[in-house]
Enzyme design. Structure first.
Site: not given
Ligand SMILES: *Cc1c(COP(=O)(O)O)cnc(C)c1O
Length: 374
Positions: A46, A98, A170, A195
């Site tokens: 961890r 988001y 982000d 992503k």
């Molecule tokens: C998908 C997404 C998240 C969240 O991420 P997860 O890996 O699904 O927890 C946060 N910000 C954006 C812009 C996203 O597309």
């Protein structure tokens, strides 16, 4: 070293025992210790894992930060980052952030005493007037999801710093190949690694990158103390994704340009949202802060029924949530990814269709979408 080279070499020396050129998947929960109380580099997984560390080192270098911490999902990264704040602190969010980020603030952390407001992040004056004495974080997403609005990172970072707050970006949609927020003045970058960074729709992970050592120390403590860590297999796949990020992003951008061209001239399409269009309100800022405009495109049809029909008719574009993988996806934000924000300030039009343009040949993608539209 340049981006493409760092992606393949940063944190990725050949493995010392046998010279394996790929960082091994250290699938272990613990490490044998030579003496009581004197572990080697790691004591328990961890707290640290070599595969995870290689991924973190590579991503930190791609974002131009000094430290990266990886997490089990983008939202786990966001939660851990927000746990550096205290009750009474205030967070400023964009009005099409988001949906999961909004839900985390509105339905989880608000109950623990974290205050937040939602503003139009594309309007620096609105941001400046929404700042409070207690504002500690201004949370930027650019381009935004699903309307692809563009936020001026340098302008918002300046407002944050004048208020004694941190600017968090982000960077999931742009990736460090297209946009490097830390160089624009932001303090922290967060990612849904799920992503584009991983890029093959085969894992869920998240990350935080910063150049602020004090914050990084606190985050490293929280990564272990809170424990929302990714497994070694996912770190291996994410690292493998980083290696091809540059070539994939070029292909995503190329595909998106071809799709935008089709949509712009199409009689059934009421409006196209893409930051690379000169008529887009954020075009000039996008040109200034991005290398190219990305693989996400959204567009509005003339009715909800038509949006349902088109989303159900493509063959190459799979009807699915998520984005950033090699395969193209289509979805309707209102009933799908953004269902949880219905009735909130983040609500999106029911006629909106969102595309994640993959790296298939643009001609095939254009033909598929054109057939669904006609
Ligand atoms: C998908 C997404 C998240 C969240 O991420 P997860 O890996 O699904 O927890 C946060 N910000 C954006 C812009 C996203 O597309």
């Amino acid at each position: 070293m340049r981006f493409e080279t760092l992606a393949i070499h940063a944190g990725q020396e050949p493995e010392p025992q046998f010279g394996a050129v790929n960082v091994p998947i250290y699938q272990t929960s613990t490490y044998a210790q030579p003496e009581v109380g004197r572990p080697r580099r790691y004591d328990y997984a961890r707290g640290g894992n070599p595969t995870r560390e290689a991924f973190q080192t590579a991503l930190a270098s791609l974002e131009g930060g000094t430290r990266c911490l990886a997490f089990a999902s983008g939202l786990a990264a966001e939660t851990t980052l927000l746990l550096t704040l205290a009750p009474g602190d205030h967070v400023l969010l964009g009005n099409d952030v988001y949906g999961g980020t909004y839900r985390l603030l509105a339905r989880v952390l608000a109950g623990w005493g974290l205050a937040f407001d939602v503003v139009d992040m594309t309007d620096p004056q609105a941001v400046a007037s929404a700042v409070r004495d207690t504002t500690r974080v201004i949370w930027v997403e650019t381009p935004t999801n699903p309307l692809l609005k563009v936020v001026d990172v340098a302008a918002v970072a300046e407002i944050a710093h004048a208020a004694g707050a941190r600017c968090v970006v982000d960077n999931t949609f742009a990736t460090p190949y297209l946009q490097r927020p830390l160089e624009l003045g932001a303090d922290v970058v967060v990612h849904s690694v799920t992503k584009y960074l991983a890029g093959h729709s085969d894992l869920v992970a998240g990350a935080i990158v910063t150049g602020d050592e004090e914050l990084a120390e606190r985050l490293a403590f929280l990564q272990n103390a809170v424990g929302a860590v990714p497994g070694p297999m996912d770190c291996y796949l994410a690292l493998r994704g980083l290696k091809t990020l540059a070539v994939r992003m070029e292909a995503h951008c190329r595909g998106a340009r071809a799709i935008v061209e089709l949509l712009q001239g199409h009689p059934r399409v009421a409006r196209v949202h893409y930051p690379g269009l000169p008529g887009h309100p954020g075009f000039e800022v996008a040109v200034r802060q991005m290398r190219d405009f990305g693989g996400m495109v959204s567009f509005e049809l003339r009715s909800k029924e038509e949006a349902f029909r088109v989303a159900g008719r493509t063959r190459l574009f799979f009807l699915a949530e998520s984005l950033g993988g090699v395969e193209s996806l289509i979805e309707l934000p209102a009933p799908m990814t953004h269902a949880s924000v219905a009735g909130s300030p983040l609500e999106v039009p029911e006629t909106l269709v969102r595309l994640s343009v993959g790296i298939e040949h643009p001609e095939d993608l254009v033909r598929d979408l054109a057939a669904a539209l006609d």
